[in-house]
Design a protein around this motif. Sequence first.
Motif, short mmCIF file in Angstrom:
data_model
loop_
_atom_site.label_atom_id
_atom_site.label_comp_id
_atom_site.label_asym_id
_atom_site.label_seq_id
_atom_site.Cartn_x
_atom_site.Cartn_y
_atom_site.Cartn_z
N ARG A 77 -3.30 -8.08 6.22
CA ARG A 77 -4.18 -8.38 5.42
C ARG A 77 -4.03 -7.38 4.26
N MET A 78 -4.16 -5.92 4.53
CA MET A 78 -3.85 -4.98 3.47
C MET A 78 -2.77 -5.33 2.65
N ALA A 79 -1.66 -5.79 3.32
CA ALA A 79 -0.48 -5.98 2.55
C ALA A 79 -0.67 -6.97 1.63
N ASN A 80 -1.25 -8.06 2.00
CA ASN A 80 -1.66 -9.19 1.05
C ASN A 80 -2.55 -8.68 -0.08
N ALA A 81 -3.52 -7.87 0.46
CA ALA A 81 -4.30 -7.50 -0.72
C ALA A 81 -3.63 -6.56 -1.72
N LEU A 82 -2.58 -5.83 -1.36
CA LEU A 82 -1.82 -4.98 -2.23
C LEU A 82 -1.20 -6.15 -3.08
N ALA A 83 -0.32 -6.95 -2.27
CA ALA A 83 0.46 -7.99 -3.19
C ALA A 83 -0.31 -8.79 -4.16
N GLU A 84 -1.70 -9.05 -3.69
CA GLU A 84 -2.26 -9.78 -4.71
C GLU A 84 -2.38 -8.95 -6.02
N ARG A 85 -2.50 -7.88 -5.98
CA ARG A 85 -2.50 -7.03 -7.51
C ARG A 85 -1.37 -6.35 -7.95
N PHE A 108 -2.71 2.28 8.56
CA PHE A 108 -2.36 0.76 7.88
C PHE A 108 -1.64 0.65 6.68
N ALA A 109 -2.41 1.92 5.88
CA ALA A 109 -1.83 1.69 4.53
C ALA A 109 -0.32 1.93 4.46
N LEU A 110 0.15 2.89 5.18
CA LEU A 110 1.56 3.37 5.25
C LEU A 110 2.33 2.09 5.62
N LEU A 111 1.96 1.31 6.80
CA LEU A 111 2.42 0.10 7.42
C LEU A 111 2.29 -0.97 6.28
N ALA A 112 1.28 -0.98 5.56
CA ALA A 112 1.36 -2.39 4.50
C ALA A 112 2.01 -1.97 3.38
N CYS A 113 2.35 -0.79 2.89
CA CYS A 113 3.51 -0.35 2.09
C CYS A 113 4.74 -0.81 2.67
N ALA A 114 4.94 -0.43 3.78
CA ALA A 114 6.47 -0.79 4.37
C ALA A 114 6.72 -2.06 4.48
N ARG A 115 5.36 -2.96 4.92
CA ARG A 115 5.76 -4.28 5.08
C ARG A 115 6.03 -5.12 3.82
N LEU A 158 -10.96 -2.21 -1.37
CA LEU A 158 -9.62 -2.60 -0.49
C LEU A 158 -10.32 -3.53 0.84
N LEU A 159 -11.34 -2.96 1.52
CA LEU A 159 -12.06 -3.68 2.56
C LEU A 159 -12.37 -5.05 2.21
N ALA A 160 -13.00 -5.23 0.90
CA ALA A 160 -13.63 -6.41 0.71
C ALA A 160 -12.24 -7.37 0.48
N ALA A 161 -11.22 -6.98 -0.41
CA ALA A 161 -10.11 -7.52 -0.62
C ALA A 161 -9.36 -8.03 0.66
N MET A 162 -9.47 -7.19 1.74
CA MET A 162 -8.64 -7.43 2.88
C MET A 162 -9.54 -8.75 3.77
N ALA A 163 -10.92 -8.63 3.68
CA ALA A 163 -11.73 -9.43 4.26
C ALA A 163 -11.28 -10.97 3.69
N GLY A 164 -10.86 -11.19 2.57
CA GLY A 164 -10.78 -12.24 2.03
C GLY A 164 -9.18 -12.76 2.31
N ALA A 165 -8.28 -11.79 2.90
CA ALA A 165 -6.90 -12.01 2.84
C ALA A 165 -6.36 -12.79 4.15
N SER A 166 -5.11 -13.17 4.13
CA SER A 166 -4.76 -13.75 5.24
C SER A 166 -4.37 -12.67 6.20
N ALA A 167 -4.48 -13.00 7.61
CA ALA A 167 -3.87 -12.00 8.53
C ALA A 167 -2.46 -12.34 8.99
N GLU A 168 -1.66 -13.04 8.14
CA GLU A 168 -0.22 -13.06 8.29
C GLU A 168 0.44 -12.73 7.04
#
Length: 649
Positions: free
Chosen positions: A124-132, A152-159, A240-250
């Motif tokens: 979700r976090m990776a998707n929220a980051l990618a969205e921007r 999660f932020a480290l891992l979302a960047c890595a993803r 970020l949490l709001a953006a994650m709530a609306g993002a896909s978990a894949e």
Amino acid sequence: MSEIESVLHENRSFEPPTAFRETASINDLETYREMHRRSIEEPEDFWGEVARELPWIEPFESVLDWSEKPVAKWFGGGKLNASAVCLDQHLTTERRDKVAILFEGEPGDVKSYTYAEAHAEVCRMANALAERGVKRGDRVAIYMPMIPELAFALLACARLGAIHSVIFGGFSATAIRDRVADGGCTAVITADGGWRRGKVLELKKVVDEALAGIDSVHTVFVVKRTNNEVAWDERRDVDLLAAMAGASAERAPEAMDAEDTLFLLYTSGSTGKPKGIRHTTGGYLVGTYLTSKYVFDLKEDDVYWCTADIGWITGHSYIVYGPLANGATCVMYEGAPNAPHPGRFWELVEKHRVSVLYTAPTAIRAFMRWGDEHVTRFDRSSLRLLGTVGEPINPKAWMWYREVVGEGRCPIVDTWWQTETGAIMITPLPGAVSTKPGSACLPFFGVDAAVVDEDGTELGANQGGLLCVRKPWPSMLRGIWGDDERYRETYWSRFGGKYYFAGDGARRDEDGYFWIMGRVDDVLNVSGHRLSTMEIESALVSHPGVVEAAVVPRPDDLTGEAVAAFVTASPGCEPGDAFADELREHVAKEIGKLARPADIHFADALPKTRSGKIMRRLLRDVAAGREVLQDTTTLEDRSVLDRLSAEGK
Ligand code: WTA
């Protein structure tokens, strides 16, 4: 340079406890020696096998390429993703529903995430980051409290294949600005605030200040943690949490080359601007994976707690990448060790049944000072292994850790390594190697460490010299961001490009054990004898009335340099001339008259970096009666230094 004289005598030795040995994955010295021999003589076979234990997206074709020395390439041709190594691989196993991160906030709020849940959060976090617009190769600065979203932020960047650059949450706006500019970061992940000693640390505010006038950053992602009021720039800031709530978990992990940069982490040298230490994906993961597995002897039901902040390398390697690659349950704690009470760590150990604890000498010495009763009133029977890192640990603190915290039951792993080395380099393997208080013991697999003189010639037993590494290892730094020349100059020029040297002195005893003597810059010279300040400190601290000591040289007409000591006395001990004389005699008895401190300054606290290392270079000025004009931005508490300076006048 003549050799450094070693004056510390420590003869105690502890075998791995039988009960520990019974279940340890490496449980005798011979096995360790044979594996170490193979790792040095046949590194490609050894590391190739280890690396194949990780999930690769595409297999590597070669193991090591050292042709562009001193820049190593490991696992060439291989593709992998660090977040998939830490999370996805466990989803098809029983670990899917095992707790990955067990978080406790300073106020006592608890939250845990299974591997499946952590995976969903990271996607979700990776998707929220990618969205921007965050994408592969971008640099993302992270400035956060110790909350799960930081991991999660480290891992979302890595993803996404974006390079993370974590800036410790205690750093100032200037430090952030310098690092964001140096790395060319285009996004920042932060939080409104974090809890520290009952107060809100206003992180977003500091980021706003840091970014004033910087236009490379298009987005600031903000995790709402403390709900304090923050300024909001609609164009730049994202909840970020709001953006994650609306993002896909894949989100499919990006296939990264083994040598693609995973992260930058800035380390401040004694001079010059901070260096962005660059670590890459494949080798770093292999190194942190294997060290976590063997040094902490991880078992499926362990509850593992590394108390470092993720803002330091210890947190990167041993809260996030290494333990998660092993499928461990990791505790994360947001707050200070003495908030709201000095027994907080031990309360957490009891509550979460922590079995492996990894902390720092500075914390251990603080607990000693606060009193045993804060430790012993909590149940520590779950503990089976204790670790330490960050500074030389003096034998007195080591023994206290063993006897009081570990009730004599737990082996202690004193692990020597650096931001630059990425992973643990010198350490006992707890089921195989007898430990000696104050020694980091033996090199880990693949580490060809040696103590040498100025010419690079290996010294004999108990001769102090320069600690160097003679062969490349997978998790080694690949360079300094944007400054390859500085990389060569800083780490490889001392021995004409032959060996890696990052500034520590050491000796090896007759059993081949390494005793780290601290930074070579900290050595002092009394009447032509080069002494390690750390050994004199250790002698001081072995006196029951001393909890902490820092020793520095002070210019002296007669002896060249004289020993100046800064001492924090135990509660109930009266600082004064009589006590100072007693300490002088104590050092003379422990080490010899040569090391007897000329000056003893009593201090209620010593100036430390934010990661807990004593800043001796500042104390040198105080000892000499000079005004401190050096850079003090990395100091934890400036007032400690001011008090010392004022007393010196
Ligand atoms: C010191 C921390 C003695 C050493 C992982 C090194 C140690 C520097 C130990 C790196 C230890 C770290 N015994 N000294 N077990 N561990 N050091 O980059 O001087 O924050 O060079 O990495 O800490 O600090 P850094």
